[in-house]
Design a protein around this motif. Structure first.
Motif, PDB file in Angstrom:
ATOM      1  N   THR A 128       0.826  -1.210   0.000  1.00  0.00           N
ATOM      2  CA  THR A 128       0.000   0.000   0.000  1.00  0.00           C
ATOM      3  C   THR A 128       0.858   1.256   0.000  1.00  0.00           C
ATOM      4  N   TYR A 129       2.024   1.195   0.623  1.00  0.00           N
ATOM      5  CA  TYR A 129       2.932   2.349   0.654  1.00  0.00           C
ATOM      6  C   TYR A 129       3.384   2.703  -0.762  1.00  0.00           C
ATOM      7  N   THR A 130       3.880   1.717  -1.514  1.00  0.00           N
ATOM      8  CA  THR A 130       4.375   2.017  -2.861  1.00  0.00           C
ATOM      9  C   THR A 130       3.227   2.356  -3.820  1.00  0.00           C
ATOM     10  N   LYS A 131       2.077   1.720  -3.638  1.00  0.00           N
ATOM     11  CA  LYS A 131       0.933   2.040  -4.498  1.00  0.00           C
ATOM     12  C   LYS A 131       0.465   3.472  -4.272  1.00  0.00           C
ATOM     13  N   THR A 132       0.450   3.897  -3.003  1.00  0.00           N
ATOM     14  CA  THR A 132       0.021   5.256  -2.697  1.00  0.00           C
ATOM     15  C   THR A 132       0.975   6.270  -3.309  1.00  0.00           C
ATOM     16  N   LEU A 133       2.274   6.022  -3.194  1.00  0.00           N
ATOM     17  CA  LEU A 133       3.240   6.933  -3.792  1.00  0.00           C
ATOM     18  C   LEU A 133       3.147   6.933  -5.313  1.00  0.00           C
ATOM     19  N   HIS A 134       2.976   5.762  -5.902  1.00  0.00           N
ATOM     20  CA  HIS A 134       2.840   5.669  -7.363  1.00  0.00           C
ATOM     21  C   HIS A 134       1.620   6.459  -7.827  1.00  0.00           C
ATOM     22  N   ARG A 135       0.514   6.323  -7.103  1.00  0.00           N
ATOM     23  CA  ARG A 135      -0.704   7.055  -7.471  1.00  0.00           C
ATOM     24  C   ARG A 135      -0.464   8.562  -7.372  1.00  0.00           C
ATOM     25  N   ALA A 136       0.252   9.006  -6.331  1.00  0.00           N
ATOM     26  CA  ALA A 136       0.502  10.437  -6.150  1.00  0.00           C
ATOM     27  C   ALA A 136       1.359  11.003  -7.282  1.00  0.00           C
ATOM     28  N   ILE A 137       2.313  10.192  -7.778  1.00  0.00           N
ATOM     29  CA  ILE A 137       3.185  10.644  -8.858  1.00  0.00           C
ATOM     30  C   ILE A 137       2.429  10.731 -10.184  1.00  0.00           C
ATOM     31  N   HIS A 138       1.305  10.035 -10.276  1.00  0.00           N
ATOM     32  CA  HIS A 138       0.547  10.010 -11.531  1.00  0.00           C
ATOM     33  C   HIS A 138      -0.843  10.632 -11.401  1.00  0.00           C
ATOM     34  N   THR A 139      -1.100  11.360 -10.300  1.00  0.00           N
ATOM     35  CA  THR A 139      -2.392  12.028 -10.111  1.00  0.00           C
ATOM     36  C   THR A 139      -2.214  13.535 -10.252  1.00  0.00           C
ATOM     37  N   ASN A 179       4.429  22.734 -16.943  1.00  0.00           N
ATOM     38  CA  ASN A 179       5.751  22.102 -16.889  1.00  0.00           C
ATOM     39  C   ASN A 179       6.875  22.993 -17.401  1.00  0.00           C
ATOM     40  N   ARG A 180       6.531  23.991 -18.200  1.00  0.00           N
ATOM     41  CA  ARG A 180       7.570  24.794 -18.837  1.00  0.00           C
ATOM     42  C   ARG A 180       7.330  26.275 -18.613  1.00  0.00           C
ATOM     43  N   ARG A 181       8.443  26.996 -18.657  1.00  0.00           N
ATOM     44  CA  ARG A 181       8.394  28.452 -18.725  1.00  0.00           C
ATOM     45  C   ARG A 181       9.277  28.827 -19.909  1.00  0.00           C
ATOM     46  N   GLY A 182       8.596  29.103 -21.028  1.00  0.00           N
ATOM     47  CA  GLY A 182       9.340  29.264 -22.276  1.00  0.00           C
ATOM     48  C   GLY A 182       9.905  27.920 -22.699  1.00  0.00           C
ATOM     49  N   ASP A 183      11.211  27.878 -22.945  1.00  0.00           N
ATOM     50  CA  ASP A 183      11.853  26.623 -23.333  1.00  0.00           C
ATOM     51  C   ASP A 183      12.380  25.830 -22.135  1.00  0.00           C
ATOM     52  N   ASP A 184      12.282  26.411 -20.949  1.00  0.00           N
ATOM     53  CA  ASP A 184      12.852  25.772 -19.762  1.00  0.00           C
ATOM     54  C   ASP A 184      11.820  24.938 -19.029  1.00  0.00           C
ATOM     55  N   PHE A 185      12.218  23.734 -18.636  1.00  0.00           N
ATOM     56  CA  PHE A 185      11.363  22.900 -17.795  1.00  0.00           C
ATOM     57  C   PHE A 185      11.428  23.413 -16.358  1.00  0.00           C
ATOM     58  N   ILE A 186      10.246  23.547 -15.720  1.00  0.00           N
ATOM     59  CA  ILE A 186      10.199  24.036 -14.341  1.00  0.00           C
ATOM     60  C   ILE A 186       9.555  23.032 -13.382  1.00  0.00           C
ATOM     61  N   GLN A 187       9.068  21.909 -13.901  1.00  0.00           N
ATOM     62  CA  GLN A 187       8.576  20.804 -13.070  1.00  0.00           C
ATOM     63  C   GLN A 187       8.784  19.512 -13.856  1.00  0.00           C
ATOM     64  N   ILE A 188       8.953  18.417 -13.140  1.00  0.00           N
ATOM     65  CA  ILE A 188       9.002  17.116 -13.800  1.00  0.00           C
ATOM     66  C   ILE A 188       7.631  16.743 -14.319  1.00  0.00           C
ATOM     67  N   ASN A 189       6.602  17.021 -13.513  1.00  0.00           N
ATOM     68  CA  ASN A 189       5.223  16.760 -13.898  1.00  0.00           C
ATOM     69  C   ASN A 189       4.322  17.698 -13.112  1.00  0.00           C
ATOM     70  N   THR A 190       3.017  17.563 -13.283  1.00  0.00           N
ATOM     71  CA  THR A 190       2.064  18.411 -12.555  1.00  0.00           C
ATOM     72  C   THR A 190       1.240  17.588 -11.577  1.00  0.00           C
ATOM     73  N   SER A 191       1.796  16.485 -11.111  1.00  0.00           N
ATOM     74  CA  SER A 191       1.097  15.591 -10.181  1.00  0.00           C
ATOM     75  C   SER A 191       1.292  16.030  -8.728  1.00  0.00           C
ATOM     76  N   VAL A 192       0.614  15.347  -7.829  1.00  0.00           N
ATOM     77  CA  VAL A 192       0.745  15.635  -6.402  1.00  0.00           C
ATOM     78  C   VAL A 192       2.205  15.579  -5.980  1.00  0.00           C
ATOM     79  N   LEU A 193       2.928  14.581  -6.488  1.00  0.00           N
ATOM     80  CA  LEU A 193       4.369  14.474  -6.268  1.00  0.00           C
ATOM     81  C   LEU A 193       5.071  14.399  -7.612  1.00  0.00           C
ATOM     82  N   GLN A 194       6.211  15.065  -7.740  1.00  0.00           N
ATOM     83  CA  GLN A 194       7.025  14.886  -8.939  1.00  0.00           C
ATOM     84  C   GLN A 194       7.721  13.526  -8.898  1.00  0.00           C
TER      85      GLN A 194
END
Length: 519
Positions: free
Chosen positions: A255-266, A276-291
């Motif tokens: 349940t620990y790894t499933k919860t973290l996996h869900r947070a990275i993809h939610t 995710n970007r500001r101009g050509d620069d990346f400013i986040q890995i993703n827009t999920s609860v956790l990167q």
């Protein structure tokens, strides 16, 4: 002490006890001679922050992280940590290694340089992750430092322990279950560590400039918590509203790894708005609860060493829990290396007892009560009248703390008997002495304030003085020529490894990042 499991341990022969495996990751800011956060790059003499095995950076280019190897004794661990400090101190020039958890003088987010790791895709990923932390939470929170304590027990112990308990699981599954057993009890008792080791009751005024808070004035440049033990672990330190929905109470690995996996993809609406970007620069890995998994803030984590390109939850799912990482320890500003021997020995005793005590699963109601206890001791732990939730009632924090220390006595005697010494009883006695004064003036947070008051110094001035004192002592000690040569070789090898990674990395970063996010 839980009767059944402690009785099993007592039946071990001395040869069945193989001791602890331990390590420390110690963070600290580089600051200039006036106590302002350093604006300089990571010193080249310290090697590559991307690939050096002992010296890296955490969030900021100025926030060093020193990593010991896995050690079997507290003495070996502290020797290793001291040697790393000595090498670092020799290569800081006019800069100083900040001794406290709460940061030096700052001038808002722009004064906190984000760590750089070169042009390889892995290096750029690490930088983008930190950019994401900046846009999500601001950089101020990321300038705080602490000590992480890593502990495991060797496989020889686990095989004997498994046989003694009559367990038939695969060893990796048994170990994971037992580590989560330990972690659940850690959650129940972690407030005690904040009472005994919390050492950040004050901060520099620049940290809370233009921020609402309920702290009290210490002097023109400092604020403090009237009864706080650790501002680092309170509302002004590590916190994250988006993560409150995760509800991770560490009952089992799956349940620990499933919860973290869900947070990275939610997706999280606020982060989607940022993009995710500001101009050509990346400013986040993703827009999920956790990167990534490491963005989840907690006082403890079950960990597994990862292979190159492997995510932490993939490593945990594949090979199980390898060790426990305790993340709630403030730096000890009175120690040149941020931790001390008595503290480490007590942590071993405390964590082993968490394995021995009965550890039922934690439900939502208990999880909330445990969080409240922790927050109360962080914010008001120097109030001797404080009451905590225990079972279905409110009980005295002081009485409960002393009961927990009493509970550790039989285990300390057993371990000292196997080691033919007084190590654990002495460490336990040191913690008891902190609680002897009715006003709790013996705990580290009170001692920090007392030292600042007696020397008529604010947080910045006092910490800078302590940092210089530690620096002078470590520089005078120096390093043996052989050890110095080993560190110099590590630095050169790490720089060469980074260059090789950058030369061999031909995949465009946007493709690399897309593939990373999808796995």
């Amino acid at each position: 002490m839980a009767g059944s499991r402690f009785s099993v341990l007592r039946q071990f022969a001395e040869s069945d006890w193989h001791g602890f495996l331990k390590g420390v990751e110690k963070e600290g800011l580089r600051v200039d001679r006036n106590g302002f956060i350093a604006q300089t790059p990571h010193p080249k003499a310290l090697g590559s922050a991307l690939t050096h095995p002992r010296i890296t950076t955490d969030y900021s280019e100025a926030l060093l992280e020193l990593i010991t190897p896995v050690c079997r004794t507290t003495s070996d661990l502290l020797t290793s940590l001291r040697q790393i400090h000595q090498f670092v101190q020799q290569n800081l020039g006019d800069e100083v290694f900040w001794a406290a958890s709460m940061p030096s003088a700052l001038d808002g987010d722009p004064s906190i340089p984000i760590a750089e790791y070169g042009t390889s895709n892995i290096g750029r990923l690490k930088h983008v992750y930190r950019q994401g932390l900046a846009v999500r939470y601001g950089r101020m929170m990321q300038s705080i430092a602490g000590a992480h304590y890593n502990l495991s027990l060797p496989d020889e112990f686990w095989r004997t322990w498994q046989a003694a308990l009559g367990n038939q699981q695969k060893l990796k599954d048994f170990k994971s279950d037992q580590y989560f057993w330990l972690v659940r009890n850690f959650r129940r008792r972690s407030w005690l560590l904040m009472l005994l080791f919390g050492a950040s009751p004050a901060l520099d005024a620049s940290f809370v400039a233009n921020v609402s808070h309920n702290l009290s004035r210490f002097d023109d440049q400092s604020w403090f918590g009237e009864q706080a033990t650790s501002l680092r672990m309170g509302d002004l330190g590590y916190h994250n509203n988006a993560q409150s929905s995760l509800n991770i109470c560490f009952n089992e690995l799956g349940t620990y790894t499933k919860t973290l996996h869900r947070a990275i993809h939610t997706p999280w609406p606020e982060y989607e708005t940022i993009g995710n970007r500001r101009g050509d620069d990346f400013i986040q890995i993703n827009t999920s609860v956790l990167q990534i998994e490491n963005e989840y803030y907690s006082a403890v984590r079950p960990k597994r060493t990862t292979e190159r390109g492997e995510k932490p939850i993939q490593a945990l799912d594949a090979r199980g829990v390898e060790y426990i990482e305790v993340r709630c320890l403030d730096l000890d500003p009175f120690s040149p290396v941020g931790v001390n021997a008595s503290q480490i020995d007590f942590m071993d005793l405390f964590l082993l007892d968490c394995l021995l005590e009965d550890s039922p699963r934690i439900g939502d109601d208990e999880c909330e009560r445990l969080d409240d206890n922790y927050k109360d001791v962080v914010a008001r732990g120097r109030d001797p009248e404080l009451k905590l939730c225990r079972g279905g009632s409110r009980e005295s924090m002081m009485n409960t703390a002393n009961e927990l220390l009493d509970q550790l006595e039989p285990l300390a005697e057993l371990l000292d008997g196997w080691g033919d010494g007084t190590t654990y009883r002495s460490a336990l006695a040191d913690q008891r002495r902190k609680l002897e004064a009715p006003d709790l003036s013996g705990v580290p947070s009170a001692q920090v304030l007392a030292a600042m008051d007696s020397q008529r110094m604010g947080h910045r001035e006092w910490t800078l003085a302590m940092s210089r004192q530690h620096q002078d002592a470590l520089r005078q000690e120096g390093l043996d020529a052989e050890v110095l040569a080993e560190f110099q070789a590590m630095s050169e090898a790490s720089l060469a490894e980074q260059r090789q990674m950058e030369e061999e990395d031909n995949e465009p970063f946007d493709q690399f990042l897309e593939r990373y996010v999808q796995t």
